[in-house]
Design an enzyme around this catalytic site. Structure first.
Site, PDB file in Angstrom:
ATOM      1  N   ILE A 141       0.862  -1.193   0.000  1.00 52.77           N
ATOM      2  CA  ILE A 141       0.000   0.000   0.000  1.00 52.77           C
ATOM      3  C   ILE A 141       0.895   1.238   0.000  1.00 52.77           C
ATOM      4  CG2 ILE A 141      -1.691   1.258   1.384  1.00 52.77           C
ATOM      5  CD1 ILE A 141      -2.483  -1.636   2.453  1.00 52.77           C
ATOM      6  N   ASN A 196      -3.815   1.158 -10.995  1.00 48.76           N
ATOM      7  CA  ASN A 196      -3.652  -0.226 -10.538  1.00 48.76           C
ATOM      8  C   ASN A 196      -4.586  -1.129 -11.328  1.00 48.76           C
ATOM      9  OD1 ASN A 196      -2.820  -2.384  -8.784  1.00 48.76           O
ATOM     10  ND2 ASN A 196      -4.728  -2.141  -7.630  1.00 48.76           N
ATOM     11  N   HIS A 227      -6.797  -4.715 -10.868  1.00 46.75           N
ATOM     12  CA  HIS A 227      -7.297  -5.579  -9.797  1.00 46.75           C
ATOM     13  C   HIS A 227      -8.185  -6.667 -10.404  1.00 46.75           C
ATOM     14  CE1 HIS A 227      -8.482  -6.669  -5.753  1.00 46.75           C
ATOM     15  NE2 HIS A 227      -9.728  -6.747  -6.192  1.00 46.75           N
ATOM     16  N   ASP A 258      -6.100   5.641  -4.834  1.00 48.34           N
ATOM     17  CA  ASP A 258      -6.249   6.665  -3.796  1.00 48.34           C
ATOM     18  C   ASP A 258      -5.740   6.063  -2.485  1.00 48.34           C
ATOM     19  OD1 ASP A 258      -8.248   5.035  -2.879  1.00 48.34           O
ATOM     20  OD2 ASP A 258      -9.888   6.391  -3.383  1.00 48.34           O
ATOM     21  N   GLU A 300      -7.284  -8.720 -18.092  1.00 47.38           N
ATOM     22  CA  GLU A 300      -6.324  -7.765 -17.514  1.00 47.38           C
ATOM     23  C   GLU A 300      -5.318  -7.345 -18.573  1.00 47.38           C
ATOM     24  OE1 GLU A 300      -4.486  -8.762 -13.761  1.00 47.38           O
ATOM     25  OE2 GLU A 300      -6.121 -10.097 -13.236  1.00 47.38           O
TER      26      GLU A 300
HETATM   27  C1  GRF Z   1      -2.878  -9.707 -11.255  1.00 50.39           C
HETATM   28  O1  GRF Z   1      -3.944 -10.598 -11.136  1.00 50.39           O
HETATM   29  C2  GRF Z   1      -3.298  -8.324 -10.834  1.00 50.39           C
HETATM   30  O2  GRF Z   1      -4.632  -8.045 -11.130  1.00 50.39           O
HETATM   31  C3  GRF Z   1      -3.105  -8.357  -9.342  1.00 50.39           C
HETATM   32  O3  GRF Z   1      -1.936  -9.111  -9.156  1.00 50.39           O
HETATM   33  C4  GRF Z   1      -1.764 -10.002 -10.255  1.00 50.39           C
HETATM   34  C5  GRF Z   1      -0.416  -9.718 -10.820  1.00 50.39           C
HETATM   35  O4  GRF Z   1      -0.057 -10.629 -11.827  1.00 50.39           O
HETATM   36  N1  GRF Z   1      -3.045  -7.022  -8.807  1.00 50.39           N
HETATM   37  P1  GRF Z   1       1.178 -10.359 -12.754  1.00 50.39           P
HETATM   38  O5  GRF Z   1       2.406 -10.168 -11.828  1.00 50.39           O
HETATM   39  O6  GRF Z   1       0.901  -9.132 -13.565  1.00 50.39           O
HETATM   40  O7  GRF Z   1       1.317 -11.595 -13.583  1.00 50.39           O
END
Ligand code: GRF
Length: 211
Positions: free
Chosen positions: A96, A111, A113, A145, A178
């Protein structure tokens, strides 16, 4: 258009970093990964950055488990500044950040998530999503934030949660999204197309595109 200089903070395997680097090196996004910093010395993400020719440094986090010691946090900020970083992207960075860090990069820390926020902030979220019985989960890119996974949402992508899912199979399905939306969100920042209005992040029309 000059390329947006992004600093990526990592702690682990670095697959999101890899997706950003791939799109950046292919010239698909107006983003240059200027430096990669890790709190974990042997993070695979550091090797990934180095093999792409990007400076990659381990900066020890200090004695805390979930945050950076103030001195360490200062070193992160200084190093990012030395590399001309304009936007900081957290990609699996497991700590954090404090106000001082966020004030050093106002509205410029993002970020990724692996849930549809505000559902399931924090850790172990694929297991929690399955246990709760939600039918959809997904990925969220958001501004950072001072809370945990609580900042204004930039982009989201949904995936179904299947009856036979395990946390691992759901995580793999989410990860595909992602890798798609994180570079896309950075491109929106690079193109200066995002406007934050309270909790809402509004996306301006693309005036540069040829299509
Ligand atoms: C991903 O699932 C991301 O969303 C989370 O941590 C993981 C990181 O994976 N915050 P990587 O290191 O990008 O493979």
């Amino acid at each position: 258009m000059s390329r947006l200089k992004v600093g990526v903070l990592v702690s682990g395997r670095g697959s999101n970093l890899g997706a950003i680097l791939d799109r950046s090196l292919a010239g698909d996004i107006d983003v240059e990964v200027a430096v990669v910093l890790s709190d974990v010395e042997d993070a695979a993400a550091l090797d990934r950055a180095r093999s792409a020719g990007v400076p990659a440094l381990h900066i020890p986090p200090g004695r805390f488990r979930t945050k950076l010691e103030p001195d360490a946090e200062r070193r992160y900020v200084e190093t990012l500044r030395e590399h001309g970083v304009e936007v900081v992207a957290l990609a699996g960075f497991m700590r954090i950040l404090h106000d001082e860090f966020l004030e050093a990069f106002p509205r410029a820390v993002v970020n990724i998530h692996p849930s549809l926020l505000p559902s399931f902030p924090g850790l172990d979220v694929q297991r929690k999503a399955i246990a709760h019985g939600v039918k959809w989960s997904g990925a969220t890119v958001h501004f950072v934030d001072t809370g945990v996974d609580s900042g204004p949402i930039i982009l989201q992508a949904a995936v179904p949660v299947l009856d036979e899912d395990t946390p691992e199979t759901l995580a793999a399905r989410i990860l595909i999204e992602e890798h798609r939306i994180y570079p896309e969100a950075l491109q929106l920042l690079a193109a200066r197309r995002l406007r934050v209005d309270g909790r809402r992040v509004l996306v301006d029309a693309d005036t540069e595109s040829d299509s």
